[in-house]
Motif scaffolding. Structure first.
Motif, PDB file in Angstrom:
ATOM      1  N   SER A   3     -19.763 -13.626  20.974  1.00 12.55           N
ATOM      2  CA  SER A   3     -20.097 -12.411  20.230  1.00 12.55           C
ATOM      3  C   SER A   3     -20.851 -11.442  21.128  1.00 12.55           C
ATOM      4  CB  SER A   3     -20.958 -12.749  19.009  1.00 12.55           C
ATOM      5  OG  SER A   3     -21.468 -11.567  18.416  1.00 12.55           O
ATOM      6  N   GLU A   4     -20.565 -10.155  20.979  1.00 14.96           N
ATOM      7  CA  GLU A   4     -21.303  -9.141  21.738  1.00 14.96           C
ATOM      8  C   GLU A   4     -22.781  -9.150  21.371  1.00 14.96           C
ATOM      9  OE1 GLU A   4     -20.749  -4.972  20.351  1.00 14.96           O
ATOM     10  OE2 GLU A   4     -19.275  -5.857  18.978  1.00 14.96           O
ATOM     11  N   TYR A   5     -23.103  -9.673  20.176  1.00 19.57           N
ATOM     12  CA  TYR A   5     -24.491  -9.720  19.721  1.00 19.57           C
ATOM     13  C   TYR A   5     -25.301 -10.814  20.407  1.00 19.57           C
ATOM     14  CZ  TYR A   5     -22.540  -6.725  16.110  1.00 19.57           C
ATOM     15  OH  TYR A   5     -21.902  -5.704  15.453  1.00 19.57           O
ATOM     16  N   PHE A   6     -24.638 -11.635  21.234  1.00 23.92           N
ATOM     17  CA  PHE A   6     -25.334 -12.665  22.000  1.00 23.92           C
ATOM     18  C   PHE A   6     -25.496 -12.259  23.461  1.00 23.92           C
ATOM     19  CE2 PHE A   6     -23.240 -15.952  18.963  1.00 23.92           C
ATOM     20  CZ  PHE A   6     -24.143 -15.602  17.973  1.00 23.92           C
ATOM     21  N   SER A   7     -25.057 -11.064  23.805  1.00 22.08           N
ATOM     22  CA  SER A   7     -25.129 -10.626  25.194  1.00 22.08           C
ATOM     23  C   SER A   7     -26.570 -10.318  25.599  1.00 22.08           C
ATOM     24  CB  SER A   7     -24.262  -9.381  25.409  1.00 22.08           C
ATOM     25  OG  SER A   7     -24.811  -8.262  24.741  1.00 22.08           O
ATOM     26  N   PHE A   8     -26.826 -10.449  26.886  1.00 22.45           N
ATOM     27  CA  PHE A   8     -28.162 -10.195  27.425  1.00 22.45           C
ATOM     28  C   PHE A   8     -28.606  -8.763  27.129  1.00 22.45           C
ATOM     29  CE2 PHE A   8     -31.052  -8.974  30.876  1.00 22.45           C
ATOM     30  CZ  PHE A   8     -31.984  -9.995  30.814  1.00 22.45           C
ATOM     31  N   SER A   9     -27.703  -7.804  27.309  1.00 23.76           N
ATOM     32  CA  SER A   9     -28.065  -6.394  27.104  1.00 23.76           C
ATOM     33  C   SER A   9     -28.382  -6.102  25.643  1.00 23.76           C
ATOM     34  CB  SER A   9     -26.934  -5.480  27.590  1.00 23.76           C
ATOM     35  OG  SER A   9     -25.734  -5.752  26.887  1.00 23.76           O
ATOM     36  N   TYR A  10     -27.619  -6.693  24.729  1.00 26.19           N
ATOM     37  CA  TYR A  10     -27.867  -6.452  23.308  1.00 26.19           C
ATOM     38  C   TYR A  10     -29.201  -7.064  22.887  1.00 26.19           C
ATOM     39  CZ  TYR A  10     -27.548  -6.577  18.232  1.00 26.19           C
ATOM     40  OH  TYR A  10     -27.824  -6.421  16.890  1.00 26.19           O
ATOM     41  N   LEU A  11     -29.437  -8.301  23.260  1.00 30.63           N
ATOM     42  CA  LEU A  11     -30.647  -9.000  22.825  1.00 30.63           C
ATOM     43  C   LEU A  11     -31.908  -8.382  23.409  1.00 30.63           C
ATOM     44  CD1 LEU A  11     -29.365 -12.692  23.096  1.00 30.63           C
ATOM     45  CD2 LEU A  11     -29.735 -11.374  21.005  1.00 30.63           C
ATOM     46  N   THR A  12     -31.881  -8.043  24.683  1.00 33.51           N
ATOM     47  CA  THR A  12     -33.076  -7.443  25.296  1.00 33.51           C
ATOM     48  C   THR A  12     -33.368  -6.062  24.716  1.00 33.51           C
ATOM     49  OG1 THR A  12     -31.681  -6.681  27.140  1.00 33.51           O
ATOM     50  CG2 THR A  12     -32.925  -8.726  27.458  1.00 33.51           C
ATOM     51  N   GLY A  13     -32.335  -5.421  24.166  1.00 36.27           N
ATOM     52  CA  GLY A  13     -32.525  -4.124  23.527  1.00 36.27           C
ATOM     53  C   GLY A  13     -33.262  -4.212  22.205  1.00 36.27           C
ATOM     54  N   LYS A  14     -33.389  -5.412  21.652  1.00 35.97           N
ATOM     55  CA  LYS A  14     -34.079  -5.628  20.372  1.00 35.97           C
ATOM     56  C   LYS A  14     -35.519  -6.115  20.552  1.00 35.97           C
ATOM     57  CE  LYS A  14     -30.437  -4.482  18.063  1.00 35.97           C
ATOM     58  NZ  LYS A  14     -30.421  -3.217  17.281  1.00 35.97           N
ATOM     59  N   LEU A  15     -35.938  -6.299  21.781  1.00 40.57           N
ATOM     60  CA  LEU A  15     -37.293  -6.797  22.038  1.00 40.57           C
ATOM     61  C   LEU A  15     -38.313  -5.668  21.982  1.00 40.57           C
ATOM     62  CD1 LEU A  15     -36.382  -9.011  25.138  1.00 40.57           C
ATOM     63  CD2 LEU A  15     -36.692  -9.813  22.781  1.00 40.57           C
ATOM     64  N   ASN A  16     -39.582  -6.031  21.747  1.00 44.51           N
ATOM     65  CA  ASN A  16     -40.636  -5.022  21.808  1.00 44.51           C
ATOM     66  C   ASN A  16     -40.918  -4.698  23.276  1.00 44.51           C
ATOM     67  OD1 ASN A  16     -43.264  -6.481  22.825  1.00 44.51           O
ATOM     68  ND2 ASN A  16     -42.400  -7.870  21.285  1.00 44.51           N
ATOM     69  N   GLU A  17     -41.486  -3.558  23.534  1.00 43.07           N
ATOM     70  CA  GLU A  17     -41.643  -3.075  24.907  1.00 43.07           C
ATOM     71  C   GLU A  17     -42.602  -3.920  25.740  1.00 43.07           C
ATOM     72  OE1 GLU A  17     -45.036   0.340  23.963  1.00 43.07           O
ATOM     73  OE2 GLU A  17     -42.969   0.936  24.440  1.00 43.07           O
ATOM     74  N   LYS A  18     -43.460  -4.714  25.096  1.00 43.11           N
ATOM     75  CA  LYS A  18     -44.417  -5.540  25.826  1.00 43.11           C
ATOM     76  C   LYS A  18     -43.871  -6.938  26.152  1.00 43.11           C
ATOM     77  CE  LYS A  18     -48.563  -3.301  23.961  1.00 43.11           C
ATOM     78  NZ  LYS A  18     -49.841  -3.507  23.211  1.00 43.11           N
ATOM     79  N   CYS A  19     -42.720  -7.258  25.610  1.00 42.67           N
ATOM     80  CA  CYS A  19     -42.148  -8.590  25.803  1.00 42.67           C
ATOM     81  C   CYS A  19     -41.725  -8.786  27.261  1.00 42.67           C
ATOM     82  CB  CYS A  19     -40.945  -8.782  24.886  1.00 42.67           C
ATOM     83  SG  CYS A  19     -40.154 -10.396  25.052  1.00 42.67           S
ATOM     84  N   LYS A  20     -42.096  -9.919  27.819  1.00 38.48           N
ATOM     85  CA  LYS A  20     -41.705 -10.264  29.191  1.00 38.48           C
ATOM     86  C   LYS A  20     -40.309 -10.892  29.157  1.00 38.48           C
ATOM     87  CE  LYS A  20     -43.115 -12.930  33.258  1.00 38.48           C
ATOM     88  NZ  LYS A  20     -43.054 -11.789  34.180  1.00 38.48           N
ATOM     89  N   VAL A  21     -39.407 -10.365  29.946  1.00 43.17           N
ATOM     90  CA  VAL A  21     -38.019 -10.858  29.984  1.00 43.17           C
ATOM     91  C   VAL A  21     -37.791 -11.651  31.262  1.00 43.17           C
ATOM     92  CG1 VAL A  21     -35.583 -10.210  30.028  1.00 43.17           C
ATOM     93  CG2 VAL A  21     -37.200  -8.913  28.606  1.00 43.17           C
ATOM     94  N   ILE A  22     -37.214 -12.835  31.114  1.00 41.94           N
ATOM     95  CA  ILE A  22     -36.884 -13.680  32.264  1.00 41.94           C
ATOM     96  C   ILE A  22     -35.413 -14.080  32.168  1.00 41.94           C
ATOM     97  CG2 ILE A  22     -37.332 -15.848  33.478  1.00 41.94           C
ATOM     98  CD1 ILE A  22     -40.184 -15.780  32.403  1.00 41.94           C
TER      99      ILE A  22
END
Length: 359
Positions: free
Chosen positions: A165-184
């Motif tokens: 699903s496109e909803y499981f893609s890295f770009s989609y999911l990181t777009g739903k995070l808050n701005e302070k969230c650390k992404v790895i």
């Protein structure tokens, strides 16, 4: 998560509830408890009232926050949602109290990361890992509320055009995070070691058991072919030597795979190809064409801990992981690799029993 200076309601007064209460009894104000066990409802909990889940109402809860201390959190979560309550605002799992929220998503590598990080002292003191299903067994999108509240989000570089699903893609999911969230972004080595295991073929599609960390869907295509032909061991050996007659092709496959994944890991926050290249000839860094060895996975965990500025704790005991498959001696010879090529006991028993059919 949740401040201390407010009233709390403890959902579940069994073993987990006892543990939570003993740790936080002097720092929280308990209003009452909830449990479906009628015996506990009659006895109470350290002098506090214990009500049945059916008695839950917004009026009775008031401004208090609910801490859910049960194993089957998802079941209780649905009960509370049906009552009009909101996760993270009105209730949280007990493990998240006074900790930050960590989310790990991806393929089966996430199971190893979750187990290993949970036994890391500094990580477990600071973070709570929210249980999610892996990408290959999810049927629905990840709740955006979970993503919005994440403090750390670990995910593989899942493409937008993936087979799930496109909803499981890295770009989609990181777009739903808050701005302070650390992404790895952590490694995905699926397909890297096909040159080491040219004999492996996929079984027919299987139902994944998401409770198990080990998911086996590989067969030895060379052995299957030999058994189908009803050849003896000597004929099998001759066939294997003939199968790997093009030595230069195998060497070129290795070089191509290394080059391909060096390029791919440019997108990853956690680099691992330097470790793989340094150890490829002397250590079994991949246990099949999809899965890194336990040592390789542990190196990934070590680098994640460093990324989070936490101290890594070394453990002698390895975490249960996938079955390690056999690398054909001819492959090792061609590639000039030298390391212990033992099967683990499970794989050894399966393949040896199949070979006995020919003897």
């Amino acid at each position: 998560m949740f401040e201390e200076d407010r009233e709390f309601i403890l959902y579940g007064v069994g073993e987990n509830g006892e543990r939570f209460w003993k740790e936080y009894q002097y720092s929280i104000q308990l209003k009452f408890c909830i449990d479906r066990d009628t015996k506990k409802q009659k006895q109470g909990f350290y002098g506090y009232e214990v009500i049945a889940p059916e008695q839950i109402s917004r009026e009775k809860i008031g401004n208090a926050k609910i801490v859910v201390s049960v194993y089957f959190y998802e079941e209780i979560k649905q009960i509370l949602l049906n009552k009009g309550l909101k996760e993270f605002e009105d209730f949280i799992p007990a493990g998240l109290y006074q900790k930050k929220l960590a989310i790990i998503f991806g393929n089966c590598y996430m199971y190893y990361l979750m187990q290993s990080l949970r036994r890391q002292k500094q990580f477990s003191e600071k973070y709570f890992i929210y249980d999610l299903q892996p990408v290959y067994s999810r049927k629905e999108r990840i709740d955006e509320k979970i993503l919005e509240h994440a403090d750390v989000f670990m995910c593989q570089d899942i493409r937008e055009k993936n087979k799930y699903s496109e909803y499981f893609s890295f770009s989609y999911l990181t777009g739903k995070l808050n701005e302070k969230c650390k992404v790895i972004c952590y490694p995905n080595l699926v397909g890297f070691s096909k040159f080491l295991y040219p004999q492996l073929t996929k079984k027919e599609e299987v139902e994944y058991d998401t409770k198990q960390i080990s998911i086996q869907n590989r067969r030895d295509g060379i052995l299957d072919y030999c058994i189908e032909k009803k050849w003896d061991i000597k004929t099998m050996e001759e066939y294997v030597n003939l199968y790997f007659h093009d030595e230069m092709d195998l060497i070129m496959q290795k070089e191509y795979s290394i080059k391909k994944f060096i390029e791919r890991e440019k997108k990853w926050d956690i680099k691992i190809m330097d470790y793989i290249i340094d150890n490829l000839a002397v250590e079994k860094v991949m246990i099949d064409d999809y899965h890194p060895s336990g040592k390789t996975m542990e190196e990934i965990v070590k680098r994640i801990m460093h990324n989070l500025e936490l101290i890594y704790d070394f453990y002698e005991e390895e975490i249960r992981w996938h079955t390690s498959y056999f690398v054909y001696p001819k492959v090792l010879e061609i590639l000039h690799f030298q390391y212990d090529n033992k099967w683990n006991q499970k794989a050894e028993n399966v393949e040896k029993n199949r070979i006995k059919e020919l003897e």
